[in-house]
Design a protein around this motif. Structure first.
Motif, short mmCIF file in Angstrom:
data_model
loop_
_atom_site.label_atom_id
_atom_site.label_comp_id
_atom_site.label_asym_id
_atom_site.label_seq_id
_atom_site.Cartn_x
_atom_site.Cartn_y
_atom_site.Cartn_z
N LEU A 206 -0.12 7.03 8.07
CA LEU A 206 0.36 6.20 9.18
C LEU A 206 1.88 6.22 9.29
O LEU A 206 2.44 5.55 10.17
N SER A 207 2.55 6.97 8.40
CA SER A 207 4.02 7.08 8.40
C SER A 207 4.69 5.72 8.26
O SER A 207 5.70 5.42 8.92
N LEU A 208 4.14 4.89 7.38
CA LEU A 208 4.72 3.57 7.13
C LEU A 208 5.72 3.65 5.98
O LEU A 208 5.53 4.41 5.04
N PRO A 209 6.79 2.87 6.03
CA PRO A 209 7.80 2.91 4.95
C PRO A 209 7.25 2.32 3.66
O PRO A 209 6.22 1.63 3.64
N ASN A 210 7.98 2.54 2.59
CA ASN A 210 7.55 2.09 1.27
C ASN A 210 7.46 0.58 1.19
O ASN A 210 6.60 0.03 0.49
N MET A 211 8.32 -0.12 1.91
CA MET A 211 8.30 -1.59 1.88
C MET A 211 6.97 -2.13 2.42
O MET A 211 6.39 -3.07 1.85
#
Length: 300
Positions: A206-211
């Protein structure tokens, strides 16, 4: 590689002819691989290399086969010009079924980028099922798919039934049936799947950031610990946790986007999210930076 010990008499002869032997107990190494030697003076065939397939321990005949060369001269053909000797491999039907199954497993693994260790474990599982004749009446495609699913679970990189079904030729229900029958027949087991098994891969797709990934992992784990989502599958809980974490951040993802990646329906995500929403304040990690306050999160 095979090791054969030579007796003392051979060792003495070799010493006489000038071959230096460090240890009297000489060992000769035999290579059982393909022979790539070229016999250029032979005129019988177009290909002068004598090669064959490598030994395969999963096959009953060690992949030994015989190939009849092309016929030459009148004696090789009948009155109608048809070759008398067919070029046929002397392979048993059992080995042929195994090779087809191994090819199917390898093809499915390639389409979803699975490691060779998983393919090898799936091949071994299929070999055990095939030799035991435990699943008579079931198609080899269904058994191959179930073996690949079990191999993924046992290697610690589980895939969902829908992911296996997407690259298979059989239905999800048939894979599930074979999965249960194989576990019972082989008396083996697989570890229970958790939300953490899928979180990293889903968030990455989903190309979500690590946070957001860390927040979703914390939300899913706390939801299970507090028994907020009883009876829900780890996949649906993970999807709902990703939805909640993304909606609270700047990188928002819709239920449909998450559902397509996780392989669950939108309504399944909504049902788990409904159970988690009232306890949202306790689920988020303390250091999470909200772009959208908890009270402004979507209410189902």
């Amino acid at each position: 590689m095979k090791i054969e010990k030579l007796d003392n008499s051979v060792s003495e002869i070799l010493q006489v002819v000038g071959i230096c032997i460090i240890d009297p107990q000489l060992y000769r190494v035999i290579d059982v691989g393909s022979e790539w030697r070229t016999f250029s003076n032979e005129k019988s065939g177009t290909d002068p290399s004598r090669v064959g397939g490598p030994e395969n321990p999963l096959l009953n005949g060690s992949d030994l086969s015989t190939v009849i060369g092309p016929g030459r001269g009148d004696a090789s053909f009948d009155d109608f010009g048809v070759s008398k000797y067919q070029n046929r491999r002397t392979m048993s039907s059992s080995d042929r079924a195994l090779i087809n199954a191994f090819r199917e497993i390898n093809g499915m693994a390639d389409r979803i980028n699975l490691a060779k260790t998983i393919v090898d474990r799936a091949n071994n599982l299929f070999k055990q099922v095939h030799d035991g004749k435990n699943l008579k009446g079931r198609s080899n495609d269904a058994i191959s798919s179930a073996c690949l699913y079990i191999a993924c679970r046992q290697e610690g990189v589980p895939r969902t039934f829908k992911e296996i079904c997407a690259v298979s030729k059989v239905s999800k229900k048939e894979i599930g049936r074979c999965f249960k029958l194989i576990l019972k027949a082989l008396e083996t087991s697989v570890d229970l799947i958790t939300t953490g098994d899928f979180m990293s891969r889903f968030c990455s797709n989903l190309s979500l950031p690590n946070m957001v990934q860390k927040a979703a992992t914390h939300i899913a784990r706390k939801a299970v610990e507090l028994d907020i989502v009883p009876g829900r599958s780890p996949i649906s809980v993970a999807a709902a946790a990703i939805y909640m974490a993304s909606q609270a951040s700047n990188d928002k993802r819709s239920q449909k986007e998450i559902g397509d990646i996780a392989g669950v329906a939108d309504v399944t995500i909504r049902q788990s999210y409904k159970l988690m929403y009232p306890m949202a304040a306790q689920l988020f990690p303390a250091d999470f930076k909200f772009a959208t306050p908890i009270e402004d999160l979507p209410q189902m």
